[in-house]
Design a protein around this motif. Structure first.
Motif, PDB file in Angstrom:
ATOM      1  N   TRP A 172      15.073  94.412  50.357  1.00  0.00           N
ATOM      2  CA  TRP A 172      16.141  93.608  49.773  1.00  0.00           C
ATOM      3  C   TRP A 172      16.236  92.223  50.410  1.00  0.00           C
ATOM      4  CZ3 TRP A 172      17.431  96.315  45.697  1.00  0.00           C
ATOM      5  CH2 TRP A 172      17.345  97.691  45.748  1.00  0.00           C
ATOM      6  N   ILE A 173      15.566  92.024  51.533  1.00  0.00           N
ATOM      7  CA  ILE A 173      15.607  90.752  52.245  1.00  0.00           C
ATOM      8  C   ILE A 173      14.391  89.916  51.848  1.00  0.00           C
ATOM      9  CG2 ILE A 173      15.503  89.689  54.533  1.00  0.00           C
ATOM     10  CD1 ILE A 173      17.022  92.083  55.602  1.00  0.00           C
ATOM     11  N   ALA A 174      14.592  88.624  51.628  1.00  0.00           N
ATOM     12  CA  ALA A 174      13.514  87.770  51.129  1.00  0.00           C
ATOM     13  C   ALA A 174      12.400  87.623  52.146  1.00  0.00           C
ATOM     14  CB  ALA A 174      14.075  86.397  50.737  1.00  0.00           C
ATOM     15  N   TRP A 175      12.748  87.347  53.368  1.00  0.00           N
ATOM     16  CA  TRP A 175      11.726  87.275  54.420  1.00  0.00           C
ATOM     17  C   TRP A 175      12.327  87.745  55.728  1.00  0.00           C
ATOM     18  CZ3 TRP A 175      13.860  83.368  57.455  1.00  0.00           C
ATOM     19  CH2 TRP A 175      14.514  82.344  56.792  1.00  0.00           C
ATOM     20  N   PRO A 176      11.556  88.500  56.506  1.00  0.00           N
ATOM     21  CA  PRO A 176      12.099  89.089  57.735  1.00  0.00           C
ATOM     22  C   PRO A 176      12.303  88.044  58.816  1.00  0.00           C
ATOM     23  CG  PRO A 176       9.767  89.574  57.538  1.00  0.00           C
ATOM     24  CD  PRO A 176      10.167  88.900  56.257  1.00  0.00           C
ATOM     25  N   GLN A 177      13.047  88.428  59.833  1.00  0.00           N
ATOM     26  CA  GLN A 177      13.301  87.549  60.966  1.00  0.00           C
ATOM     27  C   GLN A 177      11.977  87.107  61.589  1.00  0.00           C
ATOM     28  OE1 GLN A 177      16.574  86.880  61.765  1.00  0.00           O
ATOM     29  NE2 GLN A 177      15.879  85.304  63.162  1.00  0.00           N
ATOM     30  N   GLY A 178      11.841  85.792  61.821  1.00  0.00           N
ATOM     31  CA  GLY A 178      10.643  85.271  62.442  1.00  0.00           C
ATOM     32  C   GLY A 178       9.557  84.857  61.478  1.00  0.00           C
ATOM     33  N   ALA A 179       9.727  85.131  60.174  1.00  0.00           N
ATOM     34  CA  ALA A 179       8.710  84.748  59.200  1.00  0.00           C
ATOM     35  C   ALA A 179       8.748  83.247  58.940  1.00  0.00           C
ATOM     36  CB  ALA A 179       8.909  85.511  57.892  1.00  0.00           C
ATOM     37  N   ASP A 180       7.662  82.714  58.433  1.00  0.00           N
ATOM     38  CA  ASP A 180       7.561  81.298  58.094  1.00  0.00           C
ATOM     39  C   ASP A 180       7.953  81.124  56.624  1.00  0.00           C
ATOM     40  OD1 ASP A 180       6.981  78.652  57.748  1.00  0.00           O
ATOM     41  OD2 ASP A 180       4.802  78.867  57.899  1.00  0.00           O
ATOM     42  N   PRO A 181       9.113  80.516  56.329  1.00  0.00           N
ATOM     43  CA  PRO A 181       9.528  80.377  54.922  1.00  0.00           C
ATOM     44  C   PRO A 181       8.505  79.651  54.064  1.00  0.00           C
ATOM     45  CG  PRO A 181      11.342  79.854  56.411  1.00  0.00           C
ATOM     46  CD  PRO A 181      10.124  79.984  57.265  1.00  0.00           C
ATOM     47  N   ARG A 204      -0.229  91.039  37.034  1.00  0.00           N
ATOM     48  CA  ARG A 204      -0.287  91.607  38.386  1.00  0.00           C
ATOM     49  C   ARG A 204       0.223  90.568  39.377  1.00  0.00           C
ATOM     50  NH1 ARG A 204      -5.203  93.153  36.154  1.00  0.00           N
ATOM     51  NH2 ARG A 204      -6.261  91.421  37.204  1.00  0.00           N
ATOM     52  N   ALA A 205       0.840  91.048  40.468  1.00  0.00           N
ATOM     53  CA  ALA A 205       1.421  90.144  41.468  1.00  0.00           C
ATOM     54  C   ALA A 205       1.182  90.723  42.851  1.00  0.00           C
ATOM     55  CB  ALA A 205       2.906  89.930  41.208  1.00  0.00           C
ATOM     56  N   PRO A 206      -0.009  90.538  43.409  1.00  0.00           N
ATOM     57  CA  PRO A 206      -0.291  91.118  44.731  1.00  0.00           C
ATOM     58  C   PRO A 206       0.568  90.478  45.820  1.00  0.00           C
ATOM     59  CG  PRO A 206      -2.042  89.612  44.055  1.00  0.00           C
ATOM     60  CD  PRO A 206      -1.161  89.777  42.868  1.00  0.00           C
ATOM     61  N   GLY A 207       1.097  91.319  46.702  1.00  0.00           N
ATOM     62  CA  GLY A 207       1.838  90.823  47.843  1.00  0.00           C
ATOM     63  C   GLY A 207       3.307  90.550  47.607  1.00  0.00           C
ATOM     64  N   ILE A 208       3.800  90.691  46.375  1.00  0.00           N
ATOM     65  CA  ILE A 208       5.205  90.400  46.115  1.00  0.00           C
ATOM     66  C   ILE A 208       6.043  91.655  46.367  1.00  0.00           C
ATOM     67  CG2 ILE A 208       5.395  91.079  43.684  1.00  0.00           C
ATOM     68  CD1 ILE A 208       6.677  87.795  45.212  1.00  0.00           C
ATOM     69  N   ARG A 209       7.307  91.475  46.715  1.00  0.00           N
ATOM     70  CA  ARG A 209       8.188  92.626  46.938  1.00  0.00           C
ATOM     71  C   ARG A 209       8.321  93.458  45.665  1.00  0.00           C
ATOM     72  NH1 ARG A 209      13.818  90.747  48.571  1.00  0.00           N
ATOM     73  NH2 ARG A 209      13.293  88.807  47.506  1.00  0.00           N
ATOM     74  N   THR A 210       8.389  94.778  45.834  1.00  0.00           N
ATOM     75  CA  THR A 210       8.521  95.670  44.677  1.00  0.00           C
ATOM     76  C   THR A 210       9.803  95.381  43.908  1.00  0.00           C
ATOM     77  OG1 THR A 210       7.324  97.383  45.891  1.00  0.00           O
ATOM     78  CG2 THR A 210       8.557  98.079  43.963  1.00  0.00           C
ATOM     79  N   VAL A 211      10.880  95.057  44.622  1.00  0.00           N
ATOM     80  CA  VAL A 211      12.144  94.735  43.962  1.00  0.00           C
ATOM     81  C   VAL A 211      11.966  93.558  43.010  1.00  0.00           C
ATOM     82  CG1 VAL A 211      14.462  93.829  44.379  1.00  0.00           C
ATOM     83  CG2 VAL A 211      13.585  95.666  45.802  1.00  0.00           C
ATOM     84  N   VAL A 212      11.220  92.543  43.436  1.00  0.00           N
ATOM     85  CA  VAL A 212      10.995  91.352  42.614  1.00  0.00           C
ATOM     86  C   VAL A 212      10.040  91.664  41.468  1.00  0.00           C
ATOM     87  CG1 VAL A 212      10.109  88.994  42.637  1.00  0.00           C
ATOM     88  CG2 VAL A 212      11.477  89.827  44.559  1.00  0.00           C
TER      89      VAL A 212
END
Length: 526
Positions: A7-16, A35-43
């Protein structure tokens, strides 16, 4: 290794910037190939819903669904009008210059109030984010308020994760708001702005504000000032009509459990209904469960996490969903079922149900009680009823979210409203001593001659100081100062003699044997 929450867009410490590039590539790939490799399942699931609904990703903005008169009447009659002052107090006023706008929408996705920085409001209006517009997924594509309503769960949408290209420069975090008496979805609370809105802290703050709004609605309902009947959707299983509650500060971990009340009913917190089961999770690694008949039991850490998560999801959770919130990676279904079977043997079928896993009776928590006190403006009582974080040592993603949400809400309210004494009290707590914003606020509020300023300034300086370098491996430790021996006490026993180092041997005159086959060094593990 912790798995980031979906549910979080990017975890703590990630590079936006890196997350933005990956999302942009995935969006292009989805539009071209599906197809969308690497994208969050929620998205990805939201993109698929938008594609099935015929949403045009090139569409400039969603339609304005409400006329001025319809908007006026809906604002007047909607239950969320009662919490608008609270939302302004928690999110709008403190962040007037933070580069974000705050919106409240109804259960159908119609934006009823959009407030914030004037310049940003004008920019938001150009993409159709304005009062009266409909931002449910079927109209506007993937976006935080629309997706939060579609899934009935707090969520963040970052940059190119939006289905519509016109919204790619923006990020948003949203949480549904429910009627605490019926479980109906009344609407959604959203914060929209730049990249900072996609941080984990931003979602925690929005969730805390939504929880405070639900607490305010519950208080009004009890006082007989409940808003008109909601027109929202209902969860798959409605919340229990009896309110959640909490008890006064629980004992520290390892302390003896309190005796049950003489009446046989479970002890209740402020405003709690008598005879309600109670779960104490604040400042405890093992939750304390008190059943309606007054019996008290300290739970194992995993059972503590399960009951807390089920209390926050009244509609129930599947085995897979519960496993994700608990961070069970392998054999998730088997592990969760085994834990639920053990927990049911402990608490009985009167509290737990299955298919999906859910609570079958009201369960009050002390965390919800703190939220209600904050919503009432009882800041000192909220602090007194909050002896520590939610299950402090738990690493379960769902529990971590609850812990961060409550901490963010408490911090926001205290920084905004608390006086010098309350700020100083919070600054001396373990969680306050590591929070520079709390320490700075306490220093500003305390008078110059206060002795507590010295302690708080020392904590703030310790946070700002660079970490001390560790001694090199094998380096001798710094000599410790001798501890003076009290007069009349026996001298300490002599230290055992250290083993003598072997004396170096004289060099051999014999010719060295040829070396054997060398053993290659093994690569380091991990």
């Amino acid at each position: 290794m912790a798995v980031p929450s979906p549910w979080i867009a990017w975890p703590q410490g990630a590079d936006p910037a890196a997350v933005r590039r990956a999302a942009s590539g995935a969006h292009e790939s989805f539009l071209c190939t599906g197809r969308a490799p690497g994208i969050r399942t929620v998205v990805l699931d939201s993109w698929r819903r938008c594609a099935r609904s015929g949403v045009d990703p090139e569409r400039a903005s969603p339609s304005v669904a409400l006329t001025d008169e319809q908007l006026r009447l809906r604002r007047r009659d909607h239950p969320l009008a009662a919490v608008l002052p609270l939302v302004r107090d928690l999110l709008v006023d403190p962040a007037a210059d933070a580069g974000q706008v705050v919106a409240l929408a109804d259960a159908a996705g119609h934006l009823l109030w959009v407030e914030g920085h004037p310049g940003l409001l004008r920019r938001a209006e150009r993409m159709g984010f304005a009062p009266g517009a409909c931002w449910r997924e079927e109209e506007a594509g993937t976006n935080a308020p629309g997706t939060a309503l579609a899934l009935d769960h707090p969520v963040q949408i970052f940059a190119s994760e939006h289905f519509s290209r016109a919204v790619h420069p923006w990020s948003c975090a949203a949480a549904p708001v429910h009627d605490p008496a019926t479980g109906r979805v009344l609407g959604v609370l959203d914060v929209t702005g730049g990249d900072h809105v996609a941080s984990p802290q931003a979602l925690a703050l929005v969730r805390a504000a939504a929880a405070a709004a639900e607490g305010e609605l519950l208080l009004r309902h009890r006082q007989g000032a409940a808003a008109p009947a909601p027109r929202g959707r209902t969860r798959s299983a409605p919340r229990a009509a009896a309110p959640r509650a909490a008890a006064p500060s629980p004992p520290a971990t390892g302390a003896a459990a309190p005796s049950p009340p003489a009446t046989g009913a479970a002890a209740t917190g402020p405003g709690a209904a008598p005879g309600t089961a109670r779960l104490q999770v604040l400042g405890r690694d093992r939750a304390l469960l008190t059943t309606p008949d007054g019996r008290t039991r300290e739970l194992a850490p995993r059972h503590s996490e399960i009951l807390l998560l089920l209390s926050r999801h009244p509609g129930g959770l599947s085995a897979d969903a519960l496993a994700a919130l608990l961070h069970e990676e392998e054999s998730a279904r088997v592990t969760v079922r085994a834990e639920m079977s053990r927990l049911r043997r402990l608490v009985g079928d009167a509290l737990l149900g299955s298919r999906p896993y859910r609570l079958t009776a009201p369960l009050a928590t002390d965390a919800d009680d703190v939220r209600r006190l904050l919503a009432r403006g009882a800041h000192r009582q909220a602090l007194r009823h909050c002896p520590g974080p939610v299950l402090p040592r738990s690493g379960a993603p769902g529990v971590v979210e609850e812990r961060e949400a409550l901490a963010a809400g408490l911090r926001a309210v205290l920084l905004r409203h608390a006086g010098p004494e309350l700020l100083a009290e919070w600054a001396r707590r373990p969680e306050g001593r590591t929070d520079p914003r709390v320490l700075e606020a306490a220093l500003r509020a305390l008078p110059p001659g206060s002795p507590r300023r010295t302690l708080i300034a020392a904590d703030l300086a310790a946070l700002a100081a660079p970490p001390r370098p560790r001694p090199a491996s094998g380096a001798p430790a710094a000599p410790s100062a001798a501890v003076p021996r009290p007069r009349g006490s026996a001298p300490p026993p002599p230290a055992p003699p250290s083993p003598k180092a072997p004396s170096p041997k004289a060099p051999s005159r014999r010719r060295a044997a040829p070396p054997r086959t060398a053993t290659l060094p093994q690569p380091p593990r991990g």
